[in-house]
Write an enzyme that holds these catalytic residues in place. Structure first.
Site, mmCIF file in Angstrom:
data_model
loop_
_atom_site.group_PDB
_atom_site.id
_atom_site.type_symbol
_atom_site.label_atom_id
_atom_site.label_comp_id
_atom_site.label_asym_id
_atom_site.label_seq_id
_atom_site.Cartn_x
_atom_site.Cartn_y
_atom_site.Cartn_z
ATOM 1 N N LYS A 198 -16.872 75.181 44.267
ATOM 2 C CA LYS A 198 -15.826 74.492 43.501
ATOM 3 C C LYS A 198 -14.823 75.513 42.957
ATOM 4 O O LYS A 198 -15.204 76.627 42.592
ATOM 5 C CB LYS A 198 -16.489 73.707 42.364
ATOM 6 C CG LYS A 198 -15.563 72.722 41.644
ATOM 7 C CD LYS A 198 -16.339 71.963 40.545
ATOM 8 C CE LYS A 198 -15.455 70.994 39.790
ATOM 9 N NZ LYS A 198 -16.181 70.270 38.729
ATOM 10 N N SER B 252 -15.477 65.419 38.750
ATOM 11 C CA SER B 252 -14.382 66.237 39.211
ATOM 12 C C SER B 252 -14.711 67.093 40.440
ATOM 13 O O SER B 252 -13.801 67.657 41.048
ATOM 14 C CB SER B 252 -13.945 67.173 38.077
ATOM 15 O OG SER B 252 -15.005 68.024 37.714
ATOM 16 N N SER C 218 -19.598 65.319 36.601
ATOM 17 C CA SER C 218 -18.721 65.801 37.673
ATOM 18 C C SER C 218 -19.417 66.174 38.967
ATOM 19 O O SER C 218 -18.770 66.308 40.001
ATOM 20 C CB SER C 218 -17.899 66.998 37.186
ATOM 21 O OG SER C 218 -16.901 66.552 36.304
#
Lengths: 477, 430
Positions: free
Chosen positions: B33, B108, B132
């Protein structure tokens, strides 16, 4: 309104850099002063995204030592928090400090008031926090101004000590700082000779009026100067019927004045909240590990007992760790004469040259030799002072010096008996019949004048008392 | 690599580090990420303000991946600074859900989920502040684990809400998820909130028999899509048929969870993001000859997206003088209460089960209309972050053709139990 109605109230917030090897939250070396800007930095003290603080336990131990020495109450736990504000030298836009749960609360420092009586000044709190970086302003009018940022200082551990508003004069404030400095130095947690290692914010008010905060005073002398200026400013303003505004002012070190800070800078809301990256620290067990060394007051008392010296000498000698240690190495030459020559003569000459005690720390043996020369009447007091001056100038300029005996030899300052100057004395008496007559007529000071003339002629190589006695004898008194 | 889902912001394909051939991840491509620092690789948090920021160091989790032989495939798309539940708040455009490209991935960590679900990489690192990892895992039909707070080092994870978030593994199956977790778990001297509890991948085994599973009624309350609720209940029945003991429980203070979460995370975020001021991050145009306060304002207004600005303003407000006690302090009490209730319930159960998300993947743009609706989507994931406990999302079937996730929440530092249960469930469904 009369002078007596102006009662001055001062409280201090003192920040000292702790002399740990590494920074407060990373392993960067804290010994940065000799090095190029931005060379003592890492992701943590640069506040790079994702970097996390790791507490340097040593810094907390140092602060706890101070807290213990200053008689504070130390809660079992302390909590770091964030003080949020924008400034270009603050890498994370927040300073990791302590808020409602500091390391220590209460405590006190003993000083003397302006009349010489003992006075206790209470402390509010003690905590540790990180120093921000440093801005260096560059450029000029023609080419434009710009600012550089040096992050070497970012993350240096600071101890903040806050006093209650109990000081009543700039001199008291200065004495409190001296005491604090001595204590921290004795605890070996602080090096007062490092530039910028001490910074003070002062709250000052005239009783019955608003208080003013003076920020960022960075020297001992500056504190006294800033406070003195501010008292005069406030008193004058009140006398003219004006009103003191609650505000923050900056001290202008060069001019010795304070100026109002722009309101934008003071309108900060720091949005304190607990630092989520650091767990609460349980210091209860750490405190138990701390053993305190002999502190200034205890050493003063011991000096009086062990060396039989007077309290004012003992206080001066122990008010600076290096001076106290210096004295202890030379006291064997005679405790009283060594005390007087160190506390009265040496200190004055050092101050005159803006020299630190540490500059002569390595030359104690030579100073001892000088004292021995005076003690054994090999040279006079006056010649001793002259030797001292030559010796200090050499150390100051070249970092080394001749042995005192060699200086005495070179300058021909060896003490001689008054008798050997009889011829000179007689000649001077002959040249000054008026002074002799004045003396005979009982005019005070006439004899001293004659002695002075002789001493000048013989370059202080003899004891003025001996010369004095000889003149009386010649004049048949 | 063809990236039809906009899963990646940066593709790297760094070669495997020398000497790591025997590592447990040797040669395996792992996506990371974009809020996890990678040495020498641009790390933007999907924000304009960090465009061109190249970290000089690796996050501990990344260093561990490399040491285990992984090949860093690239940096994945996300909601800007992790703020959002759909990955539509990326400054560089949303990721697309491989199961239906007209729909959001969830967020996210949507890029990581899309990269795995789309078959671009077998596993990926995400981060989970309020769901997330689990949200996009559920909506994209993969497995995602939010570890116990402290079990994985946060060093190098660009902070959004420090006291909630964890880096965690995402993978197509439970075994890969556990394998990746075993690499990143364990204490780290660089993260003072980490705990030294490594995870032993060799201990992974399908195990559910005799385990007591608490089912909090709040996880099936109003707001949960009835069909999602039915699908997850069916999954829980399946667990029962495999030998689990099902128990109804309740966590009444869950009603405070969303408020406590959003107050705290915006407070922390407002402080964390203040450093992006144009001095070292974000662009200060040379013609911007302004006093620094004004320059900061200009840089920050231009550099942050609307959701990030909203959360900074909310957090700044909540922390300001006179409001701190009303918001931050109250939220802290609520957190303690919620954590205590979870801990109490978990003394009588081995784990808790419920849906991961109250619904399935929304159409792109659907949740972007009002921020509050977006926040409510986190209702079932946020409690685990507040309590600090581990939680995993495993696929448990489809609703109207879209994946639904079963969420299992374990005791503090007991990822072992929920990973074993998830593996048992996965094998039974195969």
């Amino acid at each position: 309104m009369t002078e007596e109605n102006f009662q001055v109230i001062i409280g201090l917030e003192v920040h000292c850099q702790l002399n740990t090897k590494t920074k407060l939250f990373c392993s960067c070396s804290a010994d940065f002063r000799a090095d190029a800007p931005n060379t003592h930095v890492c992701p943590v003290c640069l506040g790079l995204p994702g970097a996390l603080p790791v507490l340097n336990k040593k810094a907390v131990m140092y602060a706890l030592k101070v807290a213990k020495a200053l008689n504070c109450t130390i809660p079992e736990e302390g909590e770091f928090c964030r003080k949020n504000y924008f400034y270009p030298d603050l890498v994370k836009a927040y300073q990791i400090t302590m808020g409602d749960d500091p390391l220590a609360v209460g405590g006190y420092i003993e000083i003397e008031d302006d009349a010489g009586n003992p006075k206790v000044v209470n402390l509010t709190r003690i905590h540790v926090e990180e120093d921000p970086g440093r801005l260096v302003h560059m450029g000029n009018k023609e080419r434009g101004y710009y600012t550089l940022v040096d992050y070497n200082r970012s993350g240096i551990p600071l101890i903040e000590m806050v006093t209650e508003p109990e000081l009543s004069s700039p001199k008291e404030a200065r004495r409190l700082l001296n005491k604090l400095r001595a204590t921290l130095e004795y605890l070996d947690v602080f090096d007062p000779e490092k530039e910028g290692s001490l910074r003070v914010d002062a709250n000052i008010s005239i009783k019955g009026h608003e208080r003013v905060e003076i920020k960022n005073i960075s020297s001992y002398k500056g504190v006294e100067k800033a406070l003195t200026f501010e008292i005069t400013r406030q008193k004058n303003l009140i006398r003219r019927g004006g009103e003191i505004v609650r505000e923050t002012r900056h001290f202008q070190e060069g001019k010795g004045t304070t100026t109002s800070a722009r309101s934008k800078e003071t309108a900060n809301d720091y949005r304190y909240f607990p630092e989520p990256d650091l767990p609460v620290i349980r210091v209860a067990d750490w405190v138990k590990e701390i053993a305190l060394p002999e502190l200034p007051d205890a050493r003063r008392d011991r000096f009086m007992q062990q060396y039989g010296i007077a309290v004012n000498h003992a206080r001066t000698l122990t008010g600076d760790l290096k001076l106290a240690e210096f004295y202890e190495t030379i006291a064997k030459e005679g405790a009283a004469i060594a005390a007087s020559w160190t506390a009265d003569v040496l200190i004055g000459e050092l101050n005159y040259r803006d020299m630190a005690v540490s500059e002569v720390s390595g030359h104690a043996a030579e100073f001892a030799e000088l004292i021995a020369l005076v003690r054994d009447k090999k040279i006079t007091d006056k010649a001793g002072v002259e030797v001292l001056r030559v010796w200090l100038d050499a150390i100051h300029k070249e970092g080394k010096c001749e042995k005192p005996a060699a200086i005495v030899e070179r300058l021909g300052l060896t003490r001689e008996s008054g008798e050997s100057f009889r011829g000179i004395v007689e000649a001077i008496l002959e040249k000054n019949p008026q002074a002799v007559a004045d003396h005979r007529a009982g005019k005070k000071g006439a004899l001293n004048f004659i002695v002075g003339q002789v001493m000048k002629e013989i370059k202080g190589k003899s004891d003025p008392r001996e010369i004095h006695a000889m003149i009386s004898e010649i004049l048949g008194e | 690599m063809e990236d039809a889902y906009h899963a990646f912001l940066t593709q790297t394909e760094l070669p495997q580090e020398a000497g790591t051939e025997g590592g447990i991840l040797s040669g395996i491509r792992v996506a990371v990420k974009d809020n996890i620092s990678t040495k020498g690789i641009e790390t933007t948090c999907a924000s304009k303000i960090l465009k061109q920021y190249i970290p000089p160091y690796d996050a501990t989790a990344v260093a561990k991946l490399k040491a285990a032989g992984a090949v860093i495939a690239g940096k994945t798309n996300m909601d800007e600074f992790g703020m959002g539940s759909t990955t539509e708040n990326s400054a560089f455009g949303p990721a697309l859900n491989p199961k239906d490209i007209t729909r959001a991935t969830g967020g996210s960590s949507g890029g990581s989920a899309a990269a795995v679900a789309g078959g671009l990489v077998p596993m990926a690192l995400g981060s989970d502040t309020g769901g997330s990892i689990r949200c996009p895992a559920a909506w994209c039909g993969i497995v995602g684990l939010k570890p116990s707070y402290g079990r994985v080092s946060r060093f190098g994870l660009i902070a959004y809400a420090n006291s909630f978030e964890q880096i965690g593994p995402m993978a197509a199956n439970v075994s890969d998820c556990a394998k990746l977790f075993s690499v990143i778990a364990g204490g780290d001297r660089k993260d003072s909130t980490s705990v030294d509890k490594p995870y032993d991948f060799a201990g992974l085994k399908p195990e559910i028999k005799g385990k007591v599973i608490g089912v909090p009624k709040e996880y099936f309350a109003e707001g949960v899509d009835p069909e999602v609720g039915e699908t997850v209940k069916a999954a829980i029945s399946r667990l029962e048929s495999l030998g689990a003991v099902i128990k109804d429980v309740s966590i009444p203070s869950m009603k405070y969870a969303l408020a406590a979460y959003y107050v705290t995370c915006t407070c922390e975020a407002s402080s964390n993001l203040d450093r992006f001021d144009g001095v070292r991050y974000g662009e200060i145009a040379p013609e911007m000859n302004l006093p620094w306060h004004d320059a900061y304002t200009k840089v920050r207004t231009a550099g942050f997206g609307p959701e990030v600005r909203r959360r900074i303003i909310l957090g700044t407000f909540a922390l300001s003088a006179g409001y701190y006690g009303k918001y931050y302090v109250k939220a802290r009490y609520a957190r303690q209460k919620i954590a205590k209730e979870f801990a109490e319930v978990l003394t009588g159960c081995d784990m808790l089960a419920g849906p991961t998300m109250p619904n399935t993947a929304p159409k792109l743009g659907e949740l972007m209309k009002t921020p509050l609706e977006m926040y409510q989507a986190d209702i079932l994931t946020v409690p685990a972050n507040i309590a600090g406990i581990p939680a995993i999302s495993v696929p448990c079937g489809t609703v109207r053709g879209l994946p639904a996730g079963l969420q299992l929440m374990g005791r503090m530092y007991d990822e072992e139990t929920i990973l074993n249960a998830a593996l048992a469930f996965e094998e039974a469904n195969r």
